[in-house]
Write an enzyme that holds these catalytic residues in place. Sequence first.
Site, PDB file in Angstrom:
ATOM      1  N   LYS A 208       2.352  -4.999   0.554  1.00 19.96           N
ATOM      2  CA  LYS A 208       3.192  -6.180   0.740  1.00 19.96           C
ATOM      3  C   LYS A 208       3.758  -6.178   2.163  1.00 19.96           C
ATOM      4  CE  LYS A 208       7.246  -8.153  -1.450  1.00 19.96           C
ATOM      5  NZ  LYS A 208       8.189  -8.012  -2.561  1.00 19.96           N
ATOM      6  N   GLU A 214       1.977   5.747   3.795  1.00 19.63           N
ATOM      7  CA  GLU A 214       0.811   6.260   3.075  1.00 19.63           C
ATOM      8  C   GLU A 214      -0.384   5.319   3.225  1.00 19.63           C
ATOM      9  OE1 GLU A 214       3.882   5.962   1.907  1.00 19.63           O
ATOM     10  OE2 GLU A 214       4.404   7.594   0.540  1.00 19.63           O
ATOM     11  N   GLY A 268       6.900  -5.679  -5.737  1.00 24.45           N
ATOM     12  CA  GLY A 268       5.697  -4.848  -5.714  1.00 24.45           C
ATOM     13  C   GLY A 268       5.272  -4.368  -7.098  1.00 24.45           C
ATOM     14  N   ARG A 269       6.226  -3.902  -7.891  1.00 24.25           N
ATOM     15  CA  ARG A 269       5.872  -3.337  -9.202  1.00 24.25           C
ATOM     16  C   ARG A 269       5.586  -4.405 -10.253  1.00 24.25           C
ATOM     17  NH1 ARG A 269      10.851  -2.187  -7.482  1.00 24.25           N
ATOM     18  NH2 ARG A 269      12.673  -2.914  -8.616  1.00 24.25           N
ATOM     19  N   GLU A 354      12.072   2.440 -11.230  1.00 22.19           N
ATOM     20  CA  GLU A 354      12.412   1.847  -9.932  1.00 22.19           C
ATOM     21  C   GLU A 354      13.299   0.613 -10.165  1.00 22.19           C
ATOM     22  OE1 GLU A 354       9.601   2.396  -6.402  1.00 22.19           O
ATOM     23  OE2 GLU A 354       9.506   0.244  -6.661  1.00 22.19           O
ATOM     24  N   HIS A 385      -1.274  17.677 -29.182  1.00 21.75           N
ATOM     25  CA  HIS A 385      -1.599  19.085 -28.935  1.00 21.75           C
ATOM     26  C   HIS A 385      -0.932  19.573 -27.656  1.00 21.75           C
ATOM     27  CE1 HIS A 385      -4.673  18.894 -32.099  1.00 21.75           C
ATOM     28  NE2 HIS A 385      -4.778  17.648 -31.695  1.00 21.75           N
ATOM     29  N   LYS A 512      12.317   8.352   2.641  1.00 21.34           N
ATOM     30  CA  LYS A 512      11.340   7.886   3.637  1.00 21.34           C
ATOM     31  C   LYS A 512      11.888   8.100   5.044  1.00 21.34           C
ATOM     32  CE  LYS A 512       9.453   3.910   1.081  1.00 21.34           C
ATOM     33  NZ  LYS A 512       9.329   2.451   1.106  1.00 21.34           N
TER      34      LYS A 512
END
Length: 522
Positions: A208, A214, A268-269, A354, A385, A512
Amino acid sequence: MALKNINPTTTNAWTALTNHFNDIKNIQIKDLDKDANRKEDFSLEFDDLLVDFSKNRVTKETISLLLDLANEVDLKDAIEKQFAGDVINVTEGREVLHTALRSTSDEPVLVDGKNVKPQIQAALRKIKSFSNKVISGKWKGYTGKSITDIVNIGIGGSDLGPDMVVEALKFYKNQLTPHFVSNVDGDHVSEIMKTLNPETTLFVIVSKTFTTQETITNAETLKNWFLKSATIFDIPKHFVAVSTNLEAVDSFGIDKSNVFPMWNWVGGRFSLWSGVGLSISLSVGFDNYKELLEGAEEMDLHFKNVDFDKNIPVILALLSIWYNNFYGAETEAVLPYTQYLSKLPDYLQQATMESNGKGVDRNGEKVTYQTGTIVWGSTGTNMQHAFMQLVHQGTKLIPADFIGYKESLYGLTDHHKKLMSNYYGQMDALAFGKTKEEVHLELKFSGDEDKIAKLLPFKVFEGNRPSNAILFDKLTPRSLGKLIALYEHKIYTQGILWNIYSYDQFGVELGKEMAKKLLNKS
Ligand code: F6P
């Protein structure tokens, strides 16, 4: 208009809930289940979805008080404001319109006085035509070969949504091979790079802001790798971007015609319904992608229009508040009984944590009550398990959502019967447990009394552990759209009840900044 600003603990409903909690806190699901109508009274149906919430520590009075709470904080008003495009993301001065992305109605949605629907439709048309060209092989790479691999480069909301959905819809996938690079860890991109052929790979850079460390680092690394065999003039055939930052996209060298829009009014999410979903459309075809959006829209309309006592996201949000704020539960498990949803817990972690991991209310004051639940989980039956021992016999109260499907996709009925008997068996075991007497009876045939007495406490299951059964007919793009939208609305409902802002994420910034400082020093 801004959201209302009501501290939930000052409401009459909260006081009533506190008193009610003191009265019923030791209530047993086992006893509640004796009511022959329990299942019917505590289930909600919507199209191909059935939600059975009868295995919860709640009575009709609990639900009614929780609904009073929703009404007292004026949840209805908050829902209307979200759909109408009010600036409800106040701290960032933005509208929150992921619902507009999947709306098929002609009703305009205004941002700064301008209807955004035409832009959304244009973006969808662009996704469709581009996906069709790539999938059909008409889109050629720089040596004239068709595309075989797609690499989605993004992180957080620009990765988790598409990655989760592509995995979830694997059954509907075409011949293209999707890859997802997110971590700045160079080994991540290196592992993917070694499987790729630059002549037949399409890179989709999703960011965005187009400034995320990253994503830009991975994109540069992949561009440099690509340029070892091709030239900068070949970039338009192999690199496309999804972003709001057209300037940065341009300086990266991406052709204007290869940019898919993002908008500031989509978080974004919550963005997989926009250009961020390009990798989904490329992997499963536009028709399936469109169906995903349609499913989400169906859930939107349910959330917006259905009375709260029949409203699935609202009821699930209220139950979660009940455990979080009254029983003091810290976490919630999401347990899908399909391997296709293996990435759903990760996706929901970002969407939920978030959004609602906030300690300051809408007044700017520190909250005095618990907010944001911790979400975690894994697929059944694998997790049985792994961590289910703790959920069954540990000291923590962990409400769980069991997501299941009546039908499997490949039709191995023997497997599916076993899978679903585990699905129901786990919920029964959690709710009803096993008493001392039952354990004693069982052990009676297999050992002497002394041995039995020693073993007995370890074999008792207290039960009374809550769960929701979220059951769809079948895993389709449409039902997946509904499921994701259900959780999105649950998250918003909780944010409203907790009087926090769900759509900013300042908490990710400090780390950040520190990393940047350290990088500059090194
Ligand atoms: O983690 C913070 C965050 O801003 C997320 O909200 C977002 O999904 C992610 O980073 C990626 O941001 P962008 O799409 O701008 O690269």
